[in-house]
Design a protein around this motif. Structure first.
Motif, PDB file in Angstrom:
ATOM      1  N   SER A 123       0.832  -1.196   0.000  1.00  0.00           N
ATOM      2  CA  SER A 123       0.000   0.000   0.000  1.00  0.00           C
ATOM      3  C   SER A 123       0.869   1.249   0.000  1.00  0.00           C
ATOM      4  O   SER A 123       2.097   1.175   0.118  1.00  0.00           O
ATOM      5  CB  SER A 123      -0.911   0.001   1.230  1.00  0.00           C
ATOM      6  OG  SER A 123      -1.854   1.058   1.144  1.00  0.00           O
ATOM      7  N   ILE A 124       0.210   2.377  -0.103  1.00  0.00           N
ATOM      8  CA  ILE A 124       0.921   3.634   0.065  1.00  0.00           C
ATOM      9  C   ILE A 124       1.133   3.840   1.564  1.00  0.00           C
ATOM     10  O   ILE A 124       0.332   3.372   2.375  1.00  0.00           O
ATOM     11  CB  ILE A 124       0.154   4.819  -0.585  1.00  0.00           C
ATOM     12  CG1 ILE A 124      -1.253   4.948  -0.002  1.00  0.00           C
ATOM     13  CG2 ILE A 124       0.112   4.670  -2.089  1.00  0.00           C
ATOM     14  CD1 ILE A 124      -2.008   6.164  -0.501  1.00  0.00           C
ATOM     15  N   MET A 144       7.715   4.671  -2.555  1.00  0.00           N
ATOM     16  CA  MET A 144       7.861   4.057  -1.233  1.00  0.00           C
ATOM     17  C   MET A 144       6.624   3.179  -0.999  1.00  0.00           C
ATOM     18  O   MET A 144       5.501   3.694  -0.957  1.00  0.00           O
ATOM     19  CB  MET A 144       7.978   5.131  -0.152  1.00  0.00           C
ATOM     20  CG  MET A 144       9.130   6.112  -0.360  1.00  0.00           C
ATOM     21  SD  MET A 144      10.763   5.347  -0.478  1.00  0.00           S
ATOM     22  CE  MET A 144      10.931   4.661   1.171  1.00  0.00           C
ATOM     23  N   THR A 145       6.821   1.885  -0.869  1.00  0.00           N
ATOM     24  CA  THR A 145       5.721   0.935  -0.751  1.00  0.00           C
ATOM     25  C   THR A 145       5.690   0.335   0.645  1.00  0.00           C
ATOM     26  O   THR A 145       6.644  -0.319   1.070  1.00  0.00           O
ATOM     27  CB  THR A 145       5.861  -0.177  -1.813  1.00  0.00           C
ATOM     28  OG1 THR A 145       5.888   0.436  -3.103  1.00  0.00           O
ATOM     29  CG2 THR A 145       4.708  -1.159  -1.731  1.00  0.00           C
ATOM     30  N   ALA A 165     -11.899  -2.537  -1.795  1.00  0.00           N
ATOM     31  CA  ALA A 165     -12.814  -2.961  -0.732  1.00  0.00           C
ATOM     32  C   ALA A 165     -12.041  -3.235   0.559  1.00  0.00           C
ATOM     33  O   ALA A 165     -12.512  -2.899   1.651  1.00  0.00           O
ATOM     34  CB  ALA A 165     -13.585  -4.207  -1.159  1.00  0.00           C
ATOM     35  N   PHE A 166     -10.846  -3.809   0.435  1.00  0.00           N
ATOM     36  CA  PHE A 166     -10.032  -4.075   1.616  1.00  0.00           C
ATOM     37  C   PHE A 166      -9.601  -2.773   2.275  1.00  0.00           C
ATOM     38  O   PHE A 166      -9.697  -2.619   3.495  1.00  0.00           O
ATOM     39  CB  PHE A 166      -8.821  -4.934   1.256  1.00  0.00           C
ATOM     40  CG  PHE A 166      -7.945  -5.264   2.437  1.00  0.00           C
ATOM     41  CD1 PHE A 166      -8.425  -6.054   3.472  1.00  0.00           C
ATOM     42  CD2 PHE A 166      -6.651  -4.784   2.518  1.00  0.00           C
ATOM     43  CE1 PHE A 166      -7.627  -6.358   4.576  1.00  0.00           C
ATOM     44  CE2 PHE A 166      -5.849  -5.076   3.610  1.00  0.00           C
ATOM     45  CZ  PHE A 166      -6.338  -5.869   4.638  1.00  0.00           C
ATOM     46  N   GLU A 167      -9.150  -1.817   1.466  1.00  0.00           N
ATOM     47  CA  GLU A 167      -8.732  -0.536   2.048  1.00  0.00           C
ATOM     48  C   GLU A 167      -9.919   0.214   2.646  1.00  0.00           C
ATOM     49  O   GLU A 167      -9.776   0.895   3.664  1.00  0.00           O
ATOM     50  CB  GLU A 167      -7.961   0.297   1.031  1.00  0.00           C
ATOM     51  CG  GLU A 167      -6.598  -0.328   0.747  1.00  0.00           C
ATOM     52  CD  GLU A 167      -5.614   0.587   0.062  1.00  0.00           C
ATOM     53  OE1 GLU A 167      -5.893   1.802  -0.102  1.00  0.00           O
ATOM     54  OE2 GLU A 167      -4.539   0.078  -0.311  1.00  0.00           O
TER      55      GLU A 167
END
Length: 189
Positions: A123-124, A144-145, A165-167
């Protein structure tokens, strides 16, 4: 590279120490560093350094540079964190494929002793200022991950319902993503 190290330390505090060899003692093509600060009090941050020396391809064929980030509570200790960053970095270099937002690595079994977390979600780095998301000081910006440890059930949710949906679920539940003993963000049932 000096400017990039300055960028990292500006956001994460001073480099405390690092790792340049894997568990076998073999020198790796990048390093892992631990910093004095995390995104909030009582946390520490770890990143790869030098992974971005290698161009990685995204799904659309575009080339990007990338570094990986993990955050933990300082009192958690280093445990498997350097090894996890090393393994994921080497995995990316094997095929020169970038890890994009919503991608999942694993599950591979428990990442930490006594933890139900078995995989990593890309993710960010939302726990940090927006200025930390991309370093734009070279020919190709460095992304940057943030690697977020997640459970097998959460992996399945990402794969069936999608990363958006997860986020959204993460925003609704607002779990402590730095707590490696946390409960699932899914309704168990």
């Amino acid at each position: 590279m000096r400017d990039f190290i300055y960028f990292l330390e500006e956001h994460l505090g001073n480099v405390l120490y690092g790792w340049s060899t894997g568990h076998t003692g073999k020198k790796l093509p990048f390093q892992v560093a631990k910093y004095s600060d995390g995104p909030f009090l009582g946390t520490s941050t770890y990143t790869t350094i030098g992974l971005s020396d290698h161009l990685l391809k995204s799904t659309d064929g575009k080339e990007i540079r990338q570094e990986l980030v993990i955050v933990s509570y300082t009192n958690f200790g280093d445990e498997n964190i350097p090894g996890i960053l090393q393994q994921v970095g080497m995995f990316l270099l094997k095929d020169h494929q970038a890890l994009l937002r919503g991608d999942v690595v694993g599950p591979y079994g428990s990442l930490f002793k006594g933890s139900k977390l078995e995989a990593l979600y890309a993710s960010i780095p939302v726990y940090f200022p927006e200025s930390f998301e991309i370093y734009d000081g070279g020919d190709v910006p460095i992304v940057m991950t943030w690697l977020i440890p997640i459970m097998a059930s959460e992996v399945q949710f990402v794969r069936t319902d999608g990363w958006e949906a997860f986020e959204n679920r993460l925003e609704e539940v607002d779990p402590d993503l730095v707590d490696y003993r946390r409960s699932s963000v899914l309704l168990e049932g």
